[in-house]
Write a protein that holds these residues in place. Structure first.
Motif, PDB file in Angstrom:
ATOM      1  N   HIS A  40     -16.013 -11.892  27.349  1.00  0.00           N
ATOM      2  CA  HIS A  40     -15.553 -12.581  28.558  1.00  0.00           C
ATOM      3  C   HIS A  40     -15.065 -11.645  29.659  1.00  0.00           C
ATOM      4  CE1 HIS A  40     -15.708 -16.095  25.920  1.00  0.00           C
ATOM      5  NE2 HIS A  40     -14.879 -15.486  25.089  1.00  0.00           N
ATOM      6  N   GLY A  41     -15.002 -10.356  29.363  1.00  0.00           N
ATOM      7  CA  GLY A  41     -14.533  -9.413  30.364  1.00  0.00           C
ATOM      8  C   GLY A  41     -13.031  -9.409  30.533  1.00  0.00           C
ATOM      9  N   ASP A  42     -12.313 -10.107  29.650  1.00  0.00           N
ATOM     10  CA  ASP A  42     -10.855 -10.188  29.732  1.00  0.00           C
ATOM     11  C   ASP A  42     -10.265 -10.114  28.322  1.00  0.00           C
ATOM     12  OD1 ASP A  42      -8.211 -10.635  30.285  1.00  0.00           O
ATOM     13  OD2 ASP A  42      -8.452 -12.740  30.887  1.00  0.00           O
ATOM     14  N   PRO A  43      -9.561  -9.026  27.997  1.00  0.00           N
ATOM     15  CA  PRO A  43      -9.007  -8.892  26.642  1.00  0.00           C
ATOM     16  C   PRO A  43      -7.940  -9.925  26.305  1.00  0.00           C
ATOM     17  CG  PRO A  43      -8.204  -7.144  28.078  1.00  0.00           C
ATOM     18  CD  PRO A  43      -9.278  -7.852  28.830  1.00  0.00           C
ATOM     19  N   ALA A  44      -7.332 -10.530  27.341  1.00  0.00           N
ATOM     20  CA  ALA A  44      -6.277 -11.520  27.114  1.00  0.00           C
ATOM     21  C   ALA A  44      -6.830 -12.934  26.946  1.00  0.00           C
ATOM     22  CB  ALA A  44      -5.277 -11.497  28.263  1.00  0.00           C
ATOM     23  N   CYS A  45      -8.156 -13.071  27.056  1.00  0.00           N
ATOM     24  CA  CYS A  45      -8.784 -14.385  26.919  1.00  0.00           C
ATOM     25  C   CYS A  45      -8.606 -14.915  25.495  1.00  0.00           C
ATOM     26  CB  CYS A  45     -10.268 -14.284  27.253  1.00  0.00           C
ATOM     27  SG  CYS A  45     -11.157 -15.857  27.189  1.00  0.00           S
ATOM     28  N   GLU A  46      -8.424 -16.232  25.369  1.00  0.00           N
ATOM     29  CA  GLU A  46      -8.229 -16.836  24.050  1.00  0.00           C
ATOM     30  C   GLU A  46      -9.467 -16.616  23.185  1.00  0.00           C
ATOM     31  OE1 GLU A  46      -7.127 -21.178  22.070  1.00  0.00           O
ATOM     32  OE2 GLU A  46      -6.869 -20.845  24.219  1.00  0.00           O
ATOM     33  N   PRO A  47      -9.311 -16.038  22.012  1.00  0.00           N
ATOM     34  CA  PRO A  47     -10.480 -15.705  21.184  1.00  0.00           C
ATOM     35  C   PRO A  47     -11.139 -16.940  20.581  1.00  0.00           C
ATOM     36  CG  PRO A  47      -8.458 -15.249  19.991  1.00  0.00           C
ATOM     37  CD  PRO A  47      -8.053 -15.619  21.384  1.00  0.00           C
ATOM     38  N   ALA A  48     -12.449 -16.856  20.410  1.00  0.00           N
ATOM     39  CA  ALA A  48     -13.190 -17.931  19.763  1.00  0.00           C
ATOM     40  C   ALA A  48     -13.035 -17.818  18.251  1.00  0.00           C
ATOM     41  CB  ALA A  48     -14.668 -17.843  20.149  1.00  0.00           C
ATOM     42  N   PHE A  49     -13.449 -18.864  17.539  1.00  0.00           N
ATOM     43  CA  PHE A  49     -13.348 -18.891  16.085  1.00  0.00           C
ATOM     44  C   PHE A  49     -14.130 -17.737  15.454  1.00  0.00           C
ATOM     45  CE2 PHE A  49     -15.072 -20.211  11.953  1.00  0.00           C
ATOM     46  CZ  PHE A  49     -13.898 -20.508  11.267  1.00  0.00           C
ATOM     47  N   VAL A  50     -15.308 -17.458  16.005  1.00  0.00           N
ATOM     48  CA  VAL A  50     -16.146 -16.370  15.482  1.00  0.00           C
ATOM     49  C   VAL A  50     -15.444 -15.026  15.644  1.00  0.00           C
ATOM     50  CG1 VAL A  50     -18.340 -15.154  15.753  1.00  0.00           C
ATOM     51  CG2 VAL A  50     -18.283 -17.633  15.946  1.00  0.00           C
ATOM     52  N   ASP A  51     -14.774 -14.849  16.791  1.00  0.00           N
ATOM     53  CA  ASP A  51     -14.051 -13.603  17.048  1.00  0.00           C
ATOM     54  C   ASP A  51     -12.902 -13.422  16.060  1.00  0.00           C
ATOM     55  OD1 ASP A  51     -15.756 -13.288  19.166  1.00  0.00           O
ATOM     56  OD2 ASP A  51     -14.317 -13.939  20.689  1.00  0.00           O
ATOM     57  N   MET A  52     -12.157 -14.493  15.785  1.00  0.00           N
ATOM     58  CA  MET A  52     -11.053 -14.422  14.827  1.00  0.00           C
ATOM     59  C   MET A  52     -11.561 -14.103  13.420  1.00  0.00           C
ATOM     60  SD  MET A  52      -8.261 -17.343  15.815  1.00  0.00           S
ATOM     61  CE  MET A  52      -9.406 -18.716  15.875  1.00  0.00           C
ATOM     62  N   THR A  53     -12.706 -14.703  13.074  1.00  0.00           N
ATOM     63  CA  THR A  53     -13.289 -14.449  11.752  1.00  0.00           C
ATOM     64  C   THR A  53     -13.707 -12.992  11.608  1.00  0.00           C
ATOM     65  OG1 THR A  53     -14.104 -16.728  11.668  1.00  0.00           O
ATOM     66  CG2 THR A  53     -15.097 -15.152  10.132  1.00  0.00           C
ATOM     67  N   LEU A  54     -14.358 -12.470  12.633  1.00  0.00           N
ATOM     68  CA  LEU A  54     -14.804 -11.073  12.599  1.00  0.00           C
ATOM     69  C   LEU A  54     -13.609 -10.123  12.579  1.00  0.00           C
ATOM     70  CD1 LEU A  54     -17.138  -9.095  12.605  1.00  0.00           C
ATOM     71  CD2 LEU A  54     -17.237  -9.261  15.097  1.00  0.00           C
ATOM     72  N   ALA A  55     -12.591 -10.419  13.389  1.00  0.00           N
ATOM     73  CA  ALA A  55     -11.388  -9.577  13.432  1.00  0.00           C
ATOM     74  C   ALA A  55     -10.662  -9.598  12.082  1.00  0.00           C
ATOM     75  CB  ALA A  55     -10.453 -10.050  14.540  1.00  0.00           C
ATOM     76  N   SER A  56     -10.611 -10.759  11.437  1.00  0.00           N
ATOM     77  CA  SER A  56      -9.978 -10.884  10.117  1.00  0.00           C
ATOM     78  C   SER A  56     -10.750 -10.094   9.070  1.00  0.00           C
ATOM     79  CB  SER A  56      -9.916 -12.352   9.699  1.00  0.00           C
ATOM     80  OG  SER A  56      -9.178 -13.125  10.612  1.00  0.00           O
ATOM     81  N   THR A  57     -12.080 -10.134   9.167  1.00  0.00           N
ATOM     82  CA  THR A  57     -12.937  -9.393   8.229  1.00  0.00           C
ATOM     83  C   THR A  57     -12.718  -7.889   8.362  1.00  0.00           C
ATOM     84  OG1 THR A  57     -14.617 -11.137   8.318  1.00  0.00           O
ATOM     85  CG2 THR A  57     -15.335  -8.971   7.538  1.00  0.00           C
ATOM     86  N   VAL A  58     -12.654  -7.418   9.601  1.00  0.00           N
ATOM     87  CA  VAL A  58     -12.416  -5.985   9.840  1.00  0.00           C
ATOM     88  C   VAL A  58     -11.046  -5.577   9.314  1.00  0.00           C
ATOM     89  CG1 VAL A  58     -12.146  -4.201  11.617  1.00  0.00           C
ATOM     90  CG2 VAL A  58     -13.953  -5.915  11.845  1.00  0.00           C
TER      91      VAL A  58
END
Length: 254
Positions: A40-58
């Motif tokens: 989204h070009g903004d690090p403060a943007c609310e993350p999507a479900f896919v983003d949270m899943t990937l971040a949790s996996t990492v």
């Protein structure tokens, strides 16, 4: 063993928990910010479900690098009630329950000398299978419940919402992680006297054949009960620390 028996193996996790938790939470939050920036070009943007899943996996993947040696030492020290004669090995002294390790540093050094790096990371595969889904069911439920419990119109969740959401997330996470935690613990306890398991799959098969499916849910009650207050405190400390640092940054800026 009296009261001290309940605190066996505590010193090594206690000494490393600050580093471990900061790495896990830091990797999770920074991975989310990076994905939001890329999408989204903004690090403060609310993350999507896919983003949270990937971040949790990492976060789960990275946690294994730090957590496996710590858990190994903890498990080895906690299992020192096993007598030499149980393993049918001729050792001196042969007094049942005679300790193999004198403490966490001695345990770490002994395992490293006898088994090498592979010994220090015994059970890493099982821990990976525990932590990746475990952290997915840790961070995602927390985010969901925190948003659901927080009253409308509030910019940020209050301490009660954080504690309740964190506690629920912790209980859910440990309920999901318990089967592989059983396997991980068995693998790490193995090898003190003899090697019973050849690997993660062999441990799963032997445990199932000898004790049935219920063996993988041993300790699930204590894990979930423990997970609630521990995770409540963890998330509360995390959120309050972030708020304090953001406030300090705002005050410093001209």
């Amino acid at each position: 063993e009296q009261v001290a028996g309940f605190f066996k193996g505590m010193s090594f996790p206690l000494a490393s928990i600050a580093v471990y938790s900061s790495v896990v939470f830091g990797v999770f939050s920074n991975t989310q910010r990076l994905l939001s920036q890329l999408r989204h070009g903004d690090p403060a943007c609310e993350p999507a479900f896919v983003d949270m899943t990937l971040a949790s996996t990492v976060a789960g993947f990275v946690s294994v690098g730090i957590g496996t040696p710590v858990d190994l030492v903890k498990i080895r020290l906690q299992m020192q009630t096993q007598p030499y004669i149980e393993a049918n090995i001729k050792l001196k002294p042969t007094v049942p329950g005679f300790p193999v390790y004198r403490g966490p540093i001695h345990c770490f050094r002994t395992v490293l000398q006898k088994e090498g790096i592979a010994g220090i990371y015994r059970g890493a595969g099982a821990m990976l299978l525990r932590d990746i889904p475990g952290y997915c069911f840790y961070f995602i439920p927390y985010t969901f419940f925190c948003g659901w419990i927080t009253p409308d119109g509030c910019i940020s969740p209050n301490p009660f919402s954080i504690c309740l959401a964190g506690g629920i997330a912790g209980a859910i996470s440990w309920a999901i992680a318990t089967p592989m935690d059983v396997v991980k613990s068995r693998l790490q306890a193995d090898g003190v006297y003899l090697n019973k398991y050849k690997g993660t799959l062999d441990c799963v098969l032997q445990s199932y054949q000898n004790e049935g499916l219920k063996v993988f849910f041993r300790g699930i009650t204590i894990n979930t009960v423990r997970g609630f207050p521990v995770s409540s405190a963890m998330f509360l400390g995390y959120e309050l620390s972030l708020k304090a640092m953001k406030r300090d940054q705002t005050e410093i800026k001209p």
